[in-house]
Scaffold this motif. Sequence first.
Motif, PDB file in Angstrom:
ATOM      1  N   GLU A   1       0.761  -1.229   0.042  1.00 54.89           N
ATOM      2  CA  GLU A   1      -0.116  -0.138  -0.197  1.00 54.89           C
ATOM      3  C   GLU A   1       0.756   1.195   0.007  1.00 54.89           C
ATOM      4  OE1 GLU A   1      -2.703  -0.294   3.203  1.00 54.89           O
ATOM      5  OE2 GLU A   1      -3.731  -2.003   2.586  1.00 54.89           O
TER       6      GLU A   1
ATOM      7  N   ARG B   1      -2.265   5.799   1.115  1.00 60.14           N
ATOM      8  CA  ARG B   1      -2.135   4.224   1.054  1.00 60.14           C
ATOM      9  C   ARG B   1      -2.581   3.855  -0.419  1.00 60.14           C
ATOM     10  NH1 ARG B   1      -4.217   1.797   7.010  1.00 60.14           N
ATOM     11  NH2 ARG B   1      -2.864   3.466   8.165  1.00 60.14           N
TER      12      ARG B   1
ATOM     13  N   GLU C   1      -4.735   1.792  -1.833  1.00 62.14           N
ATOM     14  CA  GLU C   1      -5.618   0.597  -1.699  1.00 62.14           C
ATOM     15  C   GLU C   1      -6.694   0.937  -2.778  1.00 62.14           C
ATOM     16  OE1 GLU C   1      -6.914  -0.277   2.204  1.00 62.14           O
ATOM     17  OE2 GLU C   1      -6.294   1.811   2.656  1.00 62.14           O
TER      18      GLU C   1
ATOM     19  N   ARG D   1     -12.779   4.901   1.615  1.00 67.02           N
ATOM     20  CA  ARG D   1     -11.367   4.350   1.474  1.00 67.02           C
ATOM     21  C   ARG D   1     -10.707   5.077   0.136  1.00 67.02           C
ATOM     22  NH1 ARG D   1      -9.069   0.240   3.538  1.00 67.02           N
ATOM     23  NH2 ARG D   1     -10.913  -0.888   4.337  1.00 67.02           N
TER      24      ARG D   1
END
Length: 418
Positions: free
Chosen positions: A62, A110, A112, A118
């Motif tokens: 990540e 990160r 992701e 997210r």
Amino acid sequence: MQTIRGFRDILPEQIWLWQKVEKEATSLFEAFGFKEIRIPILEKTQLFARSIGEVTDIVEKEMYTFEDRKGDKLTLRPEATASIVRSYIQHKMYASDPVRKFFMIGPMFRRERPQKGRYRQFYQIDAEVFGIESAYIDSQLIFLLNELFKRLGLTELSAHINSLGCPECRPSFQKALLTFIESKKDRLCENCLRRIDKNPLRILDCKIVDCKEALKEAPATLDHLCGDCTEHFDTVKTTLNQQGVDFTVDKSLVRGLDYYTRTAWEIQTTTLGAQSAVAGGGRYDGLVKELGGPQTPGIGFAIGFDRLVEVMEQIDKPLEDVPLDLFIISLGDTAMEKGYHWSCQLNQAGIRTEMDFRGKSMKALMKRADKLNAQSVLIAGENELKENAIILRNMKTKEQVSLTVETLVPELIKILKK
Ligand code: ATP
Ligand code: MG
């Protein structure tokens, strides 16, 4: 041009919830004796690899890592704890006072898969405490989180807590875990299999449904605690109960970073679908030493700011725009120049004042005053200037007063300052 995938703008019309949270959090942190710390966004890759753990999701896949022009390996911070520990050691803070309480608010990175709740750049509100081994501080941090969420009007949240034990109880747990995993080998994903030798604890953190199913009956750290860890965890539970903080003990909670010891927790919500964790925290009694400092206990938490705001959006109504105190209508060059200087002085005095420098007509300017929700307008045309009678009109009551140029600014301040 568009933002990069997983990155986003937070626009002025969305910012009020962010500011509301920042204000509550900052005042609460201050009440609990925390000091703000600001750490760099970029650090040496090694800092995160060593603290978070080489064999973790964050470090393995990540992190935004790149080489700068000299070939140094650098990483955009994926979390704050490692950097704050680095700072604590680098500035030898332990020497003058080992007990330190920090908070910081800022972006983390990160890589992701982006989805609701997210993002690749997201924000955290982070708190860290050094030098206190007592379970009272574990309890107090969860109490603080609980209090913050209560003040923000959030009720659909629950604290899940667990104890991960210490180096004393780890060997007995690891042995039981490895025996168990050996019996489930055929049902685990490739990633889990690879981790058996490297970092078996991380297998318990696998998000794949089949693995989760296979690991349902896996041994728990909680069943392998040594006497000291048991006592520590008991104190956390007892004091939380005494303070009326709701929690559930969740044996399966392991957290995705290697440095945790003893108490670990997550605050979860039922209102965000899959992205259910709004905050996570835990104790890391070995990390300061691991990164080169003296043996110092540590503990901290991070709130997912974006997710917190998403929960609040479901219950909070946006505030209305603060109205403008005064809109200055200046017609003609002389009036424009005078109006400009008046507006500067009024702004200095804290009166919310605006004017339009584009040389528009009276009609257009009245429209703009309306759009900006101006409570009063000041009308200064060639005539008003010549007769030294500048008009102040209250837009609600339609009352008008006439002011002279010489005393205009102090008069306006007197009238408009509530
Ligand atoms: P998750 O299990 O949801 O991936 P995590 O355990 O990786 O979370 P932590 O490292 O504990 O997350 O970070 C603390 C908090 O930061 C999380 O509880 C979550 O609210 C938030 N967070 C983590 N990753 C993201 C992300 N990519 N986007 C938005 N918020 C995030
Ligand atoms: Mg994660």
